[in-house]
Scaffold this active site. Structure first.
Site, PDB file in Angstrom:
ATOM      1  N   CYS A  37      -2.332  -2.464   8.691  1.00 44.15           N
ATOM      2  CA  CYS A  37      -1.901  -0.945   9.696  1.00 44.15           C
ATOM      3  C   CYS A  37      -1.790  -0.988  10.751  1.00 44.15           C
ATOM      4  O   CYS A  37      -0.747  -0.757  11.487  1.00 44.15           O
ATOM      5  CB  CYS A  37      -2.615  -0.070   9.938  1.00 44.15           C
ATOM      6  SG  CYS A  37      -3.549   0.469   7.849  1.00 44.15           S
TER       7      CYS A  37
ATOM      8  N   CYS B 119       0.551  -1.082   0.169  1.00 40.69           N
ATOM      9  CA  CYS B 119      -0.236   0.568   0.123  1.00 40.69           C
ATOM     10  C   CYS B 119       1.153   1.378   0.300  1.00 40.69           C
ATOM     11  O   CYS B 119       0.386   2.146  -0.021  1.00 40.69           O
ATOM     12  CB  CYS B 119      -0.940  -0.052   1.133  1.00 40.69           C
ATOM     13  SG  CYS B 119      -0.225  -0.338   2.761  1.00 40.69           S
TER      14      CYS B 119
END
Lengths: 233, 138
Positions: free
Chosen positions: B106, B37
């Site tokens: 994350c 990402c």
């Protein structure tokens, strides 16, 4: 339809027409088995002749566009539709350096390229500069009052704070582009050593890292573009 | 996708954003990234002579969840010992921030950043380190 010469995506045999002589049937495409390099008749290697890819894509698309085969039987139409979808998908993958390199590494090693958690040192400095500039731009956007009129909006175009931010965004974008250009260059160098099997593992590892750099650079560029757009508004 | 209130709060008012000098005494720096990402997270701890984390700072380049995860991590780190810091699991962050499945990576990044920062401190002060990113995070 008989002139169509493509590789049978069902059994993998070469240059069949509308029916596959290899498997004597119209097979549904196994999407996991499609080899995009083969589909475009390109050698699977790091560097790519972009003009050749574009040319093959246009040739194949012209022959295989579903609109050209509306009068065919439904089986054949389905097959054409399916190949056409693979063509588009394959083109997207091969035309994008990051995607192509990851795809190649995946094909050759038969596994997903491993991702390194370590951030490539060559982009570390750039990343922090972009980070700080984004913070400054946010602070500027927060304090800026919405323009009450068109004249006010036009006047704010020459606002020195905004001009400076835009110049710095452009400067960082330029450095990002230079990083991408260096990566492209290194891929070309790796391509030159590609046929040396002793070098292969090193090249594959390096290619994965370069794909990572391209991924990070894409993210950085996206942030810069996004912020620039907000400054324009 | 809607962010939870806690994510939005950390995103809009990030705690402890900034950095320490890498070479300062007692500072440990961890920089980790997720190439898929493009997120990059820098997390730093400042550890005193008693082995307590006095202060923590972060700079994160990424989505709201990545920023919130690292912001929360710095909040949690303050006042903890090195061992307590290493005990923080990504699942704790997921729970606190109510992260949806697509954003779990994350929190993994935040856990990796904590470990990298603490290990950097241990390295610099000549103490044995613990493995980072050994795949145990989920």
């Amino acid at each position: 339809m008989n002139e169509i010469k493509v590789k049978c995506l069902g059994c993998g045999s070469l240059e069949k027409g509308d029916f596959c002589g290899g498997c004597h049937t119209i097979l549904p495409i196994d999407h996991d088995e499609v080899d995009f390099f083969q589909l475009f008749d390109l050698e699977p290697r790091p560097a790519l002749d972009r003009e050749l890819l574009d040319q093959r894509f246009l040739e194949l698309s012209r022959k295989l566009h579903p609109d050209r085969h509306t009068a065919e039987g439904s089986d054949l139409r389905l097959k054409v539709l399916s190949i056409s979808a693979e063509l588009n998908h394959g083109y997207r993958i091969l035309a994008d350096t990051k995607e192509r390199v990851r795809y190649l590494v995946g094909k050759v090693t038969d596994q997903e390229p491993a991702e390194a958690k370590q951030v490539p040192p060559e982009m570390m400095e750039l990343f922090f500069e972009v980070h700080d500039l984004m913070g400054e731009a946010d602070a500027y956007l927060k304090q800026r009052k919405p323009a009450a009129s068109r004249i006010e909006a036009a006047l704010s175009m020459s606002d020195s704070g905004r001009r400076e931010l835009r110049e710095r965004i452009n400067a960082l974008r330029q450095r990002g582009n230079e990083t991408v250009a260096r990566v492209e260059q290194e891929i070309t160098q790796l391509d030159a050593a590609w046929d040396d099997s002793a070098e292969r593992p090193r090249i594959l590892e390096r290619l994965s890292r370069l794909a990572d750099v391209l991924s990070y650079m894409g993210r950085l560029r996206g942030s810069l573009d996004d912020k620039e757009l907000k400054l324009e508004m | 996708m809607a962010y939870s209130d806690k994510v939005l709060d950390h995103y809009n008012n990030p705690r402890n954003m900034g950095s320490f000098g890498k070479e300062e005494d007692g500072v440990g720096t961890g920089i980790v990234g997720a190439p898929e990402c493009g997120d990059v997270m820098k997390l730093q701890v400042k550890i005193n002579d008693d082995g307590i984390i006095e202060d923590a700072k972060f700079k994160t380049f990424g989505c709201g969840s990545a920023i919130a995860s690292s912001s929360l991590a710095t909040e949690w780190l303050k006042g903890r010992t090195v061992d307590q810091a290493l005990a923080i699991k990504n699942t704790d962050i997921v729970e606190e921030l109510n992260l949806p499945p697509v954003k779990i990576h994350c929190s993994v990044l935040a856990e990796d950043a904590i470990k990298a920062a603490v290990n950097d401190f241990l390295n610099r002060s000549g103490k044995p380190t613990q493995a980072v990113g050994d795949g145990s995070a989920s």
